[in-house]
Design a protein around this motif. Structure first.
Motif, PDB file in Angstrom:
ATOM      1  N   VAL A 194       0.857  -1.182   0.000  1.00 24.77           N
ATOM      2  CA  VAL A 194       0.000   0.000   0.000  1.00 24.77           C
ATOM      3  C   VAL A 194       0.890   1.227   0.000  1.00 24.77           C
ATOM      4  O   VAL A 194       1.687   1.393   0.923  1.00 24.77           O
ATOM      5  CB  VAL A 194      -0.922   0.042   1.239  1.00 24.77           C
ATOM      6  CG1 VAL A 194      -1.766   1.313   1.216  1.00 24.77           C
ATOM      7  CG2 VAL A 194      -1.814  -1.188   1.291  1.00 24.77           C
TER       8      VAL A 194
ATOM      9  N   ILE B 280      -8.188   0.624   2.350  1.00 22.34           N
ATOM     10  CA  ILE B 280      -7.147   1.082   3.256  1.00 22.34           C
ATOM     11  C   ILE B 280      -6.432   2.325   2.738  1.00 22.34           C
ATOM     12  O   ILE B 280      -6.024   3.192   3.514  1.00 22.34           O
ATOM     13  CB  ILE B 280      -6.142  -0.062   3.555  1.00 22.34           C
ATOM     14  CG1 ILE B 280      -5.203   0.342   4.693  1.00 22.34           C
ATOM     15  CG2 ILE B 280      -5.357  -0.453   2.319  1.00 22.34           C
ATOM     16  CD1 ILE B 280      -4.366  -0.803   5.208  1.00 22.34           C
ATOM     17  N   THR B 281      -6.277   2.450   1.422  1.00 15.06           N
ATOM     18  CA  THR B 281      -5.591   3.621   0.885  1.00 15.06           C
ATOM     19  C   THR B 281      -6.355   4.904   1.201  1.00 15.06           C
ATOM     20  O   THR B 281      -5.756   5.928   1.539  1.00 15.06           O
ATOM     21  CB  THR B 281      -5.405   3.494  -0.636  1.00 15.06           C
ATOM     22  OG1 THR B 281      -6.649   3.114  -1.227  1.00 15.06           O
ATOM     23  CG2 THR B 281      -4.356   2.458  -0.971  1.00 15.06           C
TER      24      THR B 281
ATOM     25  N   LYS C 187      -6.058   5.740   4.954  1.00 16.12           N
ATOM     26  CA  LYS C 187      -4.758   6.335   5.252  1.00 16.12           C
ATOM     27  C   LYS C 187      -4.699   7.813   4.873  1.00 16.12           C
ATOM     28  O   LYS C 187      -3.919   8.578   5.426  1.00 16.12           O
ATOM     29  CB  LYS C 187      -3.640   5.558   4.530  1.00 16.12           C
ATOM     30  CG  LYS C 187      -3.256   4.234   5.189  1.00 16.12           C
ATOM     31  CD  LYS C 187      -2.179   3.537   4.395  1.00 16.12           C
ATOM     32  CE  LYS C 187      -1.671   2.307   5.129  1.00 16.12           C
ATOM     33  NZ  LYS C 187      -0.837   2.631   6.283  1.00 16.12           N
ATOM     34  N   MET C 188      -5.521   8.201   3.896  1.00 22.26           N
ATOM     35  CA  MET C 188      -5.569   9.597   3.461  1.00 22.26           C
ATOM     36  C   MET C 188      -6.598  10.399   4.249  1.00 22.26           C
ATOM     37  O   MET C 188      -6.859  11.564   3.945  1.00 22.26           O
ATOM     38  CB  MET C 188      -5.898   9.665   1.972  1.00 22.26           C
ATOM     39  CG  MET C 188      -4.827   9.089   1.068  1.00 22.26           C
ATOM     40  SD  MET C 188      -5.369   9.087  -0.666  1.00 22.26           S
ATOM     41  CE  MET C 188      -3.942   8.364  -1.472  1.00 22.26           C
TER      42      MET C 188
END
Length: 321
Positions: free
Chosen positions: A13, A161-162, A165-166
């Motif tokens: 990732v 998940i990306t 995370k942002m």
């Protein structure tokens, strides 16, 4: 990688590999690979018809380019988001199929997708992630302004998940909420991310016009079955009530025919389209589409399938089980 099989990039990732162990990514490929054809050459199907109609659109192949965005940071940064999606949308339109466009962070992902579809005269399918109302409705209005007659929501991005995370998490939607969302647009609505017959029936109840059997390329939940494993039960539950698309591990025209034989109306292909565009722009994607067409026609000839309407489990060894 010689073969895009998710082994080298598992758990990365950002990246295009499967979540965690990569088991879901590999399950998609393994499920397709395990299906065998019944070969037959005693027939008259020498010039198979690969055309189909999907949601009012006539397609030269039962294939759509899946909505992959973020290639600028997920696939090495060799091509800008704008050039990537413009090339993909134009290539698909020129070959008589449709490309899906992606959504996410940064904004250029969806903005360049909407612009590419508008430039192609509305020939594309904008996919929007399951955001909260304000952002979702704003993007739906922009999608309509692109001239597209079909839109999609990749509900399987919930928990991606990306995005988490942002600081931009997305969430599942209830059937009641989906009804509200679908009622808000005049575009045909595709719900991507259905992996059970129960969810397929819920999509019908919500008023969706199509579903995509998808585990988001194995990038949201580890250890799911492959899409080819769950497709037959889903088709049995809702075939004829809603258009059925499927993605996951599709690499060749033969893979496309396998999934149509298992009950899909059309197939979405993701990573191979992105690789083709990064490698050769619009021409690269057009070459890939031509390759798929040749492979599909060959597989149809050697299984005695004169048209896609004739495809079914009888073409598969032991019914594809």
């Amino acid at each position: 990688c010689p073969v895009c099989n998710g082994k080298a990039c598992a758990g990365q990732v950002p990246g295009m590999g499967g979540l965690g162990t990569g088991a879901s990514f590999r399950a998609n490929l393994n499920a397709l690979e395990a299906i065998r054809f019944n070969m037959t050459c005693l027939h008259e199907a020498t010039a198979p018809d690969t055309t189909t109609t999907l949601l009012g659109e006539t397609l030269s192949l039962p294939v759509l380019a899946a909505p992959i965005g973020g290639v600028a940071f997920n696939m090495g940064g060799h091509l800008s988001e704008e050039d990537y999606i413009a090339s993909k949308v134009k290539a698909c339109a020129s070959k008589g199929i449709l490309a899906g466009t992606g959504d996410g962070v940064p904004p250029e992902i969806h903005e360049s997708g909407f612009a590419a579809i508008k430039a192609a005269g509305g020939k594309g399918i904008p996919f929007i992630k399951p955001w909260e109302d304000a952002e979702l409705f704003e993007k739906m209005d922009k999608a309509a302004a692109s001239g597209a007659s079909i839109m999609g929501m990749d509900i399987d991005a919930a928990g991606l998940i990306t995005l988490a995370k942002m600081g931009r998490p997305v969430s599942p939607k209830s059937v009641a909420k989906l009804k509200e969302i679908i009622a808000r647009t005049t575009m045909k609505f595709i719900l991507k991310g259905v992996m059970t017959a129960e969810d397929a029936r819920k999509a019908v109840d919500a008023g969706a016009h199509a579903i995509v059997v998808s585990n988001h390329g194995g990038r949201v939940l580890d250890h799911t079955p492959g899409t080819a494993e769950v497709l037959p039960a889903i088709a049995q539950a809702v075939k004829g009530q809603i258009a059925i698309l499927v993605d996951g591990g599709v690499r060749t025209g033969a893979d496309v025919l396998k999934l149509v034989a298992l009950g899909a109306d059309a197939v979405m292909i993701g990573r191979p389209f992105s690789v083709a565009v990064i490698g050769g722009g619009q021409e690269g994607a057009e070459t890939f589409i031509d390759t798929l067409a040749g492979q599909l026609q060959q597989a149809m000839v050697l299984t005695g399938c004169a048209s896609l309407a004739e495809a079914g489990p009888h073409m598969l060894y032991e019914g594809g089980k």
